[in-house]
Design an enzyme around this catalytic site. Structure first.
Site, PDB file in Angstrom:
ATOM      1  N   LYS A  65       2.537 -11.809 -13.832  1.00 41.00           N
ATOM      2  CA  LYS A  65       1.195 -11.217 -13.887  1.00 41.00           C
ATOM      3  C   LYS A  65       0.192 -12.185 -14.546  1.00 41.00           C
ATOM      4  CE  LYS A  65       1.899  -7.219 -11.977  1.00 41.00           C
ATOM      5  NZ  LYS A  65       1.336  -6.916 -10.665  1.00 41.00           N
TER       6      LYS A  65
ATOM      7  N   GLY B 242       0.774  -1.237   0.000  1.00 37.24           N
ATOM      8  CA  GLY B 242       0.000   0.000   0.000  1.00 37.24           C
ATOM      9  C   GLY B 242       0.803   1.284   0.000  1.00 37.24           C
TER      10      GLY B 242
ATOM     11  N   ASP C 218       2.486  -2.980   4.194  1.00 41.34           N
ATOM     12  CA  ASP C 218       3.622  -2.932   3.271  1.00 41.34           C
ATOM     13  C   ASP C 218       4.816  -3.543   4.007  1.00 41.34           C
ATOM     14  OD1 ASP C 218       4.024  -0.953   0.564  1.00 41.34           O
ATOM     15  OD2 ASP C 218       5.839  -1.772   1.469  1.00 41.34           O
TER      16      ASP C 218
ATOM     17  N   GLY D 265       3.178   2.141  -2.166  1.00 40.63           N
ATOM     18  CA  GLY D 265       3.781   2.407  -3.467  1.00 40.63           C
ATOM     19  C   GLY D 265       3.077   3.541  -4.196  1.00 40.63           C
ATOM     20  N   GLN D 266       3.389   3.654  -5.501  1.00 44.09           N
ATOM     21  CA  GLN D 266       2.834   4.743  -6.314  1.00 44.09           C
ATOM     22  C   GLN D 266       1.305   4.763  -6.253  1.00 44.09           C
ATOM     23  OE1 GLN D 266       3.246   4.291 -10.569  1.00 44.09           O
ATOM     24  NE2 GLN D 266       2.400   6.304 -10.987  1.00 44.09           N
TER      25      GLN D 266
ATOM     26  N   TYR E 141       8.273 -10.085 -15.181  1.00 44.56           N
ATOM     27  CA  TYR E 141       7.162  -9.260 -14.686  1.00 44.56           C
ATOM     28  C   TYR E 141       5.847  -9.704 -15.353  1.00 44.56           C
ATOM     29  CZ  TYR E 141       4.530  -4.886 -13.868  1.00 44.56           C
ATOM     30  OH  TYR E 141       3.596  -3.933 -13.518  1.00 44.56           O
TER      31      TYR E 141
HETATM   32  N1  LIG Z   1       2.600   2.078 -11.709  1.00 41.23           N
HETATM   33  C1  LIG Z   1       2.294   1.635 -12.913  1.00 41.23           C
HETATM   34  O1  LIG Z   1       2.492   2.311 -13.943  1.00 41.23           O
HETATM   35  C2  LIG Z   1       1.642   0.280 -13.059  1.00 41.23           C
HETATM   36  C3  LIG Z   1       1.210  -0.131 -14.321  1.00 41.23           C
HETATM   37  C4  LIG Z   1       0.623  -1.379 -14.456  1.00 41.23           C
HETATM   38  C5  LIG Z   1       0.458  -2.188 -13.344  1.00 41.23           C
HETATM   39  N2  LIG Z   1       0.912  -1.774 -12.119  1.00 41.23           N
HETATM   40  C6  LIG Z   1       0.734  -2.673 -10.974  1.00 41.23           C
HETATM   41  O2  LIG Z   1       0.102  -1.994  -9.909  1.00 41.23           O
HETATM   42  C7  LIG Z   1       0.614  -2.467  -8.661  1.00 41.23           C
HETATM   43  C8  LIG Z   1       1.089  -1.310  -7.835  1.00 41.23           C
HETATM   44  O3  LIG Z   1       2.078  -0.607  -8.551  1.00 41.23           O
HETATM   45  P1  LIG Z   1       2.926   0.557  -7.904  1.00 41.23           P
HETATM   46  O4  LIG Z   1       3.410   1.373  -9.064  1.00 41.23           O
HETATM   47  O5  LIG Z   1       2.161   1.194  -6.800  1.00 41.23           O
HETATM   48  O6  LIG Z   1       4.163  -0.247  -7.335  1.00 41.23           O
HETATM   49  P2  LIG Z   1       5.296   0.262  -6.334  1.00 41.23           P
HETATM   50  O7  LIG Z   1       6.525  -0.478  -6.667  1.00 41.23           O
HETATM   51  O8  LIG Z   1       5.323   1.766  -6.319  1.00 41.23           O
HETATM   52  O9  LIG Z   1       4.741  -0.214  -4.913  1.00 41.23           O
HETATM   53  C9  LIG Z   1       4.718  -1.550  -4.510  1.00 41.23           C
HETATM   54  C10 LIG Z   1       4.731  -1.571  -2.973  1.00 41.23           C
HETATM   55  O10 LIG Z   1       4.685  -2.960  -2.564  1.00 41.23           O
HETATM   56  C11 LIG Z   1       5.526  -3.117  -1.455  1.00 41.23           C
HETATM   57  N3  LIG Z   1       5.864  -4.532  -1.333  1.00 41.23           N
HETATM   58  C12 LIG Z   1       6.723  -5.248  -2.087  1.00 41.23           C
HETATM   59  N4  LIG Z   1       6.776  -6.520  -1.682  1.00 41.23           N
HETATM   60  C13 LIG Z   1       5.922  -6.620  -0.630  1.00 41.23           C
HETATM   61  C14 LIG Z   1       5.550  -7.672   0.237  1.00 41.23           C
HETATM   62  N5  LIG Z   1       6.054  -8.888   0.088  1.00 41.23           N
HETATM   63  N6  LIG Z   1       4.647  -7.414   1.222  1.00 41.23           N
HETATM   64  C15 LIG Z   1       4.111  -6.174   1.356  1.00 41.23           C
HETATM   65  N7  LIG Z   1       4.432  -5.123   0.566  1.00 41.23           N
HETATM   66  C16 LIG Z   1       5.329  -5.356  -0.401  1.00 41.23           C
HETATM   67  C17 LIG Z   1       6.698  -2.178  -1.717  1.00 41.23           C
HETATM   68  O11 LIG Z   1       7.381  -1.835  -0.515  1.00 41.23           O
HETATM   69  C18 LIG Z   1       6.000  -0.959  -2.367  1.00 41.23           C
HETATM   70  O12 LIG Z   1       5.632   0.011  -1.403  1.00 41.23           O
HETATM   71  C19 LIG Z   1       1.713  -3.486  -9.004  1.00 41.23           C
HETATM   72  O13 LIG Z   1       1.166  -4.776  -8.926  1.00 41.23           O
HETATM   73  C20 LIG Z   1       2.078  -3.143 -10.432  1.00 41.23           C
HETATM   74  O14 LIG Z   1       2.571  -4.267 -11.107  1.00 41.23           O
HETATM   75  C21 LIG Z   1       1.478  -0.548 -11.958  1.00 41.23           C
END
Ligand SMILES: NC(=O)c1ccc[n+]([C@@H]2O[C@H](COP(=O)([O-])OP(=O)(O)OC[C@H]3O[C@@H](n4cnc5c(N)ncnc54)[C@H](O)[C@@H]3O)[C@@H](O)[C@H]2O)c1
Length: 293
Positions: free
Chosen positions: A115, A3, A28, A5-6, A111
């Protein structure tokens, strides 16, 4: 989970407005910064998830064992489970323009493979045991707070920062590389609306969602309407270019539009003016240099 992340922080903010601060739990593996901690509970123990009605699982990569644990947890506790997927779940043998929800998926990145594994496991458990599994394939998500980390769509965030700070962006993709993209607020809203949709409306468990598709040259042109002196040079990176060339050019999201009413609010023009204004305000508040709009 995942939670901080971005996507997670803004999504939690939106959920807390609707469901109340104490009813949304972020977890997280990293510690929350103070402003997130103060805005509601942030838990570190996976056990807490047992208490949730809805489980959103947002980590980027998850080992198969990790994924299976989350799926089991959701199944045993009758939770609605959300798992995000991506344009990266398609590969060179998938149709690219547009890519439909159902087609060949043979991605060539780990990746993408992880997915597709998530999509298929969730759908299997839905059909076999009735798990309320829901998955959206996000395009490249564009937000001010993204820290570019070597991802294939990261240029589309960096170009705004460069336009405002130095007026020059060096792009690691070719000028004509078209990829699906989305403003983060559309991504958050899509997630919420999809999770709230009644089950009877869903004809699929995994949906593409689209907002716009653009090339580096097109986004640069749109930025130049605000900052005419933006200079862009191209120095394609072979790894990221090969990945981008295997990804969809456009998403067909007609099923999401029909089944649960998906409609994006941001097109390229709205995205560009919002990003430029938000970054500019942020930099001004931080006392950093800005090129005037
Ligand atoms: N940002 C994009 O452009 C985008 C595009 C397509 C799909 N996604 C998907 O959306 C989801 C979120 O993306 P995001 O950009 O917020 O990713 P991010 O990398 O910014 O955040 C992911 C978070 O997950 C946490 N994390 C990692 N392993 C963990 C674990 N084992 N237990 C608990 N927390 C853990 C990390 O500390 C981080 O805060 C991902 O599944 C990503 O593949 C994102």
């Amino acid at each position: 989970a995942g939670g901080l992340g971005q996507l997670g922080v803004g999504l939690a903010e939106m959920l807390r407005k609707q469901y109340g601060t104490d009813n949304v739990i972020l977890s997280d593996i990293k510690k929350p910064p103070p402003h997130v901690y103060r805005s509601g509970m942030a838990m570190f123990s996976i056990l807490v998830l047992m208490l949730c009605l809805v489980l959103a699982h947002l980590y980027m990569y998850l080992s198969p064992i990790g994924l299976h644990n989350v799926l089991d947890l959701a199944l045993e506790n009758c939770l609605r489970l959300f798992v995000p997927s991506t344009i990266g779940a398609f590969g060179p043998s998938s149709p690219r323009d547009p890519v439909p929800d159902l087609c060949v998926q043979r991605p060539r990145t780990i990746y993408g493979v992880s997915k597709v594994h998530g999509e298929l496991m969730g759908e299997y458990l839905h059909h076999k045991y009735g798990l309320d599994f829901r998955c959206l394939r996000y395009p490249g998500v564009i937000s001010v707070n993204t820290t570019p980390g070597g991802g294939t769509t990261d240029y589309a965030v960096q170009i705004f920062h460069d336009a405002i700070s130095t007026g020059h962006h060096e792009c690691y993709l070719r000028a004509d590389t078209r990829l699906p993209m989305m403003h983060i607020s559309d991504c958050h809203r899509a997630t919420l609306e999809f999770m709230q949709a009644p089950e009877c409306q869903l004809s699929l468990r995994t949906y593409n969602i689209a907002a716009m598709s653009f090339t580096p040259e097109e986004v640069a042109q749109e930025i130049r309407k605000h900052l005419p002196h933006l200079k862009i040079t191209y120095s394609p990176d072979s790894v990221r270019q090969t990945i981008a060339d295997s990804w969809p050019v456009r998403f067909d999201d007609s099923n999401a539009r029909r089944d649960w009413g998906w409609k994006p609010a941001f097109g390229l023009e709205e995205l560009v003016s919002d990003m430029l204004h938000t970054i500019r305000n942020k930099r001004t508040m931080e006392g950093l240099h800005v090129h005037s709009l």
